[in-house]
Write an enzyme that holds these catalytic residues in place. Sequence first.
Site, PDB file in Angstrom:
ATOM      1  N   SER A  65       0.802  -1.217   0.000  1.00  0.00           N
ATOM      2  CA  SER A  65       0.000   0.000   0.000  1.00  0.00           C
ATOM      3  C   SER A  65       0.844   1.281   0.000  1.00  0.00           C
ATOM      4  O   SER A  65       1.653   1.483  -0.900  1.00  0.00           O
ATOM      5  CB  SER A  65      -0.936  -0.050   1.199  1.00  0.00           C
ATOM      6  OG  SER A  65      -1.828   1.012   1.189  1.00  0.00           O
ATOM      7  N   ASP A 277      -3.409   6.130  -3.230  1.00  0.00           N
ATOM      8  CA  ASP A 277      -2.264   5.583  -2.492  1.00  0.00           C
ATOM      9  C   ASP A 277      -1.613   4.488  -3.352  1.00  0.00           C
ATOM     10  O   ASP A 277      -2.015   4.254  -4.490  1.00  0.00           O
ATOM     11  CB  ASP A 277      -2.677   5.081  -1.101  1.00  0.00           C
ATOM     12  CG  ASP A 277      -3.399   3.761  -1.140  1.00  0.00           C
ATOM     13  OD1 ASP A 277      -4.012   3.450  -2.179  1.00  0.00           O
ATOM     14  OD2 ASP A 277      -3.351   3.015  -0.142  1.00  0.00           O
ATOM     15  N   ASP A 279      -1.596   1.280  -3.596  1.00  0.00           N
ATOM     16  CA  ASP A 279      -2.318   0.159  -4.199  1.00  0.00           C
ATOM     17  C   ASP A 279      -3.738   0.570  -4.611  1.00  0.00           C
ATOM     18  O   ASP A 279      -4.583  -0.276  -4.891  1.00  0.00           O
ATOM     19  CB  ASP A 279      -2.325  -1.079  -3.296  1.00  0.00           C
ATOM     20  CG  ASP A 279      -3.053  -0.854  -1.972  1.00  0.00           C
ATOM     21  OD1 ASP A 279      -3.224   0.308  -1.560  1.00  0.00           O
ATOM     22  OD2 ASP A 279      -3.453  -1.860  -1.344  1.00  0.00           O
ATOM     23  N   ASP A 281      -6.365   1.867  -3.135  1.00  0.00           N
ATOM     24  CA  ASP A 281      -7.603   1.634  -2.390  1.00  0.00           C
ATOM     25  C   ASP A 281      -7.967   2.836  -1.523  1.00  0.00           C
ATOM     26  O   ASP A 281      -8.885   2.776  -0.712  1.00  0.00           O
ATOM     27  CB  ASP A 281      -7.565   0.325  -1.571  1.00  0.00           C
ATOM     28  CG  ASP A 281      -6.518   0.326  -0.476  1.00  0.00           C
ATOM     29  OD1 ASP A 281      -5.738   1.297  -0.385  1.00  0.00           O
ATOM     30  OD2 ASP A 281      -6.471  -0.661   0.283  1.00  0.00           O
ATOM     31  N   GLU A 371     -13.014   6.188   6.046  1.00  0.00           N
ATOM     32  CA  GLU A 371     -12.088   6.677   7.053  1.00  0.00           C
ATOM     33  C   GLU A 371     -11.630   8.057   6.584  1.00  0.00           C
ATOM     34  O   GLU A 371     -11.600   8.318   5.373  1.00  0.00           O
ATOM     35  CB  GLU A 371     -10.873   5.752   7.171  1.00  0.00           C
ATOM     36  CG  GLU A 371     -11.213   4.434   7.823  1.00  0.00           C
ATOM     37  CD  GLU A 371      -9.957   3.636   8.195  1.00  0.00           C
ATOM     38  OE1 GLU A 371      -9.869   3.225   9.356  1.00  0.00           O
ATOM     39  OE2 GLU A 371      -9.090   3.434   7.340  1.00  0.00           O
ATOM     40  N   ASN A 373      -8.838   9.083   6.250  1.00  0.00           N
ATOM     41  CA  ASN A 373      -7.678   8.954   5.365  1.00  0.00           C
ATOM     42  C   ASN A 373      -8.041   8.613   3.919  1.00  0.00           C
ATOM     43  O   ASN A 373      -7.165   8.437   3.087  1.00  0.00           O
ATOM     44  CB  ASN A 373      -6.678   7.941   5.935  1.00  0.00           C
ATOM     45  CG  ASN A 373      -7.249   6.529   6.006  1.00  0.00           C
ATOM     46  OD1 ASN A 373      -8.189   6.172   5.295  1.00  0.00           O
ATOM     47  ND2 ASN A 373      -6.677   5.708   6.871  1.00  0.00           N
ATOM     48  N   PRO A 500      -3.579   2.666  20.639  1.00  0.00           N
ATOM     49  CA  PRO A 500      -2.332   2.082  20.152  1.00  0.00           C
ATOM     50  C   PRO A 500      -2.464   1.854  18.652  1.00  0.00           C
ATOM     51  O   PRO A 500      -3.500   1.399  18.187  1.00  0.00           O
ATOM     52  CB  PRO A 500      -2.264   0.737  20.898  1.00  0.00           C
ATOM     53  CG  PRO A 500      -3.647   0.419  21.321  1.00  0.00           C
ATOM     54  CD  PRO A 500      -4.408   1.710  21.413  1.00  0.00           C
ATOM     55  N   SER A 501      -1.434   2.208  17.895  1.00  0.00           N
ATOM     56  CA  SER A 501      -1.472   1.991  16.442  1.00  0.00           C
ATOM     57  C   SER A 501      -1.505   0.505  16.141  1.00  0.00           C
ATOM     58  O   SER A 501      -0.950  -0.303  16.871  1.00  0.00           O
ATOM     59  CB  SER A 501      -0.235   2.625  15.807  1.00  0.00           C
ATOM     60  OG  SER A 501       0.034   2.011  14.567  1.00  0.00           O
ATOM     61  N   GLY A 502      -2.170   0.147  15.044  1.00  0.00           N
ATOM     62  CA  GLY A 502      -2.174  -1.243  14.609  1.00  0.00           C
ATOM     63  C   GLY A 502      -1.100  -1.503  13.571  1.00  0.00           C
ATOM     64  O   GLY A 502      -0.940  -2.626  13.113  1.00  0.00           O
TER      65      GLY A 502
HETATM   66  C1  16G Z   1      -4.417   0.223   7.954  1.00  0.00           C
HETATM   67  C2  16G Z   1      -5.872   0.163   7.580  1.00  0.00           C
HETATM   68  C3  16G Z   1      -6.487   1.528   7.592  1.00  0.00           C
HETATM   69  C4  16G Z   1      -6.257   2.203   8.917  1.00  0.00           C
HETATM   70  C5  16G Z   1      -4.800   2.196   9.289  1.00  0.00           C
HETATM   71  C6  16G Z   1      -4.618   2.643  10.720  1.00  0.00           C
HETATM   72  C7  16G Z   1      -6.975  -1.288   5.996  1.00  0.00           C
HETATM   73  C8  16G Z   1      -7.050  -1.744   4.563  1.00  0.00           C
HETATM   74  N1  16G Z   1      -6.049  -0.377   6.243  1.00  0.00           N
HETATM   75  O1  16G Z   1      -3.674   0.896   6.996  1.00  0.00           O
HETATM   76  O2  16G Z   1      -7.848   1.373   7.352  1.00  0.00           O
HETATM   77  O3  16G Z   1      -6.718   3.513   8.898  1.00  0.00           O
HETATM   78  O4  16G Z   1      -4.303   0.869   9.204  1.00  0.00           O
HETATM   79  O5  16G Z   1      -3.286   2.617  11.066  1.00  0.00           O
HETATM   80  O6  16G Z   1      -7.712  -1.743   6.858  1.00  0.00           O
HETATM   81  P1  16G Z   1      -2.836   2.794  12.570  1.00  0.00           P
HETATM   82  O7  16G Z   1      -3.476   1.682  13.362  1.00  0.00           O
HETATM   83  O8  16G Z   1      -1.362   2.726  12.536  1.00  0.00           O
HETATM   84  O9  16G Z   1      -3.340   4.125  13.015  1.00  0.00           O
HETATM   85 MG    MG Z   2      -3.835   1.100   0.354  1.00  0.00          MG
END
Ligand code: 16G
Ligand code: MG
Length: 543
Positions: A65, A277, A279, A281, A371, A373, A500-502
């Site tokens: 991405s 972005d 890819d 999406d 979102e 973003n 927490p960031s994912g």
């Molecule tokens: C990923 C997610 C996006 C989310 C972002 C949050 C998908 C396809 N992408 O890029 O939706 O906004 O994570 O990132 O689900 P963060 O947890 O670091 O804030």
């Molecule tokens: Mg993407």
Amino acid sequence: MAQFQEVSQKSTLHPKPVGLVLHYGTAGFRTNAEELDHIMFRMGLLATLRSKKTQATIGVMVTASHNPEEDNGVKLIDPMGQMLTPAWEGYATQLANIEQEELLTALKDIVEREAIDLIQEAKVFVGKDTRRSSGKLSQAVLDGVAALSGHSKDYGLVTTPQLHYMVCCQNTQARYGDATLEGYYRKLSQAFIQLTKNVPNRTDDQKHLFVDGANGIGALKVREMEKHLKQELQISLFNDGSSGKLNHQCGADFVKVQQKAPTGISMKAGERCCSFDGDADRIVYYFSDSAGQFHLLDGDKIATLISTFLKELLTQIGLDLKIAVVQTAYANGSSTHYLEDTMKVLVRCTKTGVKHLHHAAQEFDIGVYFEANGHGTVLFSKAAEEKIQQLSEDSNSNDERKRAALLLQNTIDLINQTVGDAISDMLLIEAILAIKGMSVQQWDAIYTNLPNRQLKVKVLDRRVIDTTDAERRAVSPAGLQEAIDGLVETYRQGRSFVRPSGTEDVVRVYAEAETQESADALANDVSLAVYRLAGGVRDEPKP
Ligand code: 16G
Ligand code: MG
């Protein structure tokens, strides 16, 4: 089991670096491309098992991405074109981290737990983005599929949403469309042309759009799409990958985070621009005004435009369908107020991550999800689609109703309902602006964003932060939410949350308030509270 013999042999060609641990995160695996060969092979295996289990075609997309060129990643796609069900994300992580000699045991374990019939045929669609590493990595996926005697179809270079679309088409026996690139371009472009063909006096300026392709796959595919649009949309493509670097100083993520135009695009005041972005999406729009000031139209503004358009059409056809907008806590407070108070649209808030929004949007007749973003799409329930179709074919309904029903019908065809799709979203936005005769400035002026600030705080272990209420409140560590509440109270129109960031090893802090100064100060105060109460490391946050 005989089938596993081949896995055993082939897996030695895709060895796992000992000790390496990776997680199937918010959007699949994502890291430096050098560490991913074994992951790809194993995701080929897992997709094959998933295909046998669901007796349907599964997709595997090789992409990272918006990450830099050196990274790569992989996302699995479920039968209806949605993201992999969370129940299997656990298997993905297990399989990714098991050492070489335990691989067969882990596979057998999944087969047993899911009661998979190994005799069942399997089919896996594979796609890749334009990264240098993607060719070799997608071959590793194909090797994984072959090792379990699955059938595969290699789509080569496609955007992530295009692969989602192919999977859905295949599993609905082409009711959703043909599972080919040509089929995708045909379906979308026909819908776009139908939507815009009766718009009077569209000038060349209105038909013209600047597109920043992030030097990625979206640029290649927008070029292919362009031919089908018959000049109804005239695209000036920048960052098309011919010279620039993927996602470097360009693309939707860069524009959203930096709040400025990408390099490589020369735009004059008032011209409509958008960025994909890496890819394709995600999409954001922007323009600069005559004073040179940059204006971003993010996912919130996109959701507002689309839901307003749909609501107006629903009123015209007199159908009582339940429409809702699904957002996350990052949605600007002004957008939520506008939607609820002025538009009288139902708004739902979910946790960050597309799968959560998608899931919530499925609960309505029409669920618009975005979102901030720029990732999002619109979902229509089966019942809603059928009612709209009936009306568009009803010879008794009056002209206005019929016209509105036809517009809705074409809108449904234009939308990629499987996942957010920059190309489909772009065409939808362009069609709506044309039909409403709206300029990008008028769209921007629908509401004014509250000033906001996002910061990151480094802590020892971000998992000490646990949240509830769609991430809007922290339940641990003790005292943190009370501290945030106390700080928010001191700012007019203040709002703040932490999570927490994912995708990164940090805690994210969001704050908004009446002025930029206040939003900055609130974000800083809250960062300090996180630092002190959640085990901050390195230097204390400073204003
Ligand atoms: C990923 C997610 C996006 C989310 C972002 C949050 C998908 C396809 N992408 O890029 O939706 O906004 O994570 O990132 O689900 P963060 O947890 O670091 O804030
Ligand atoms: Mg993407």
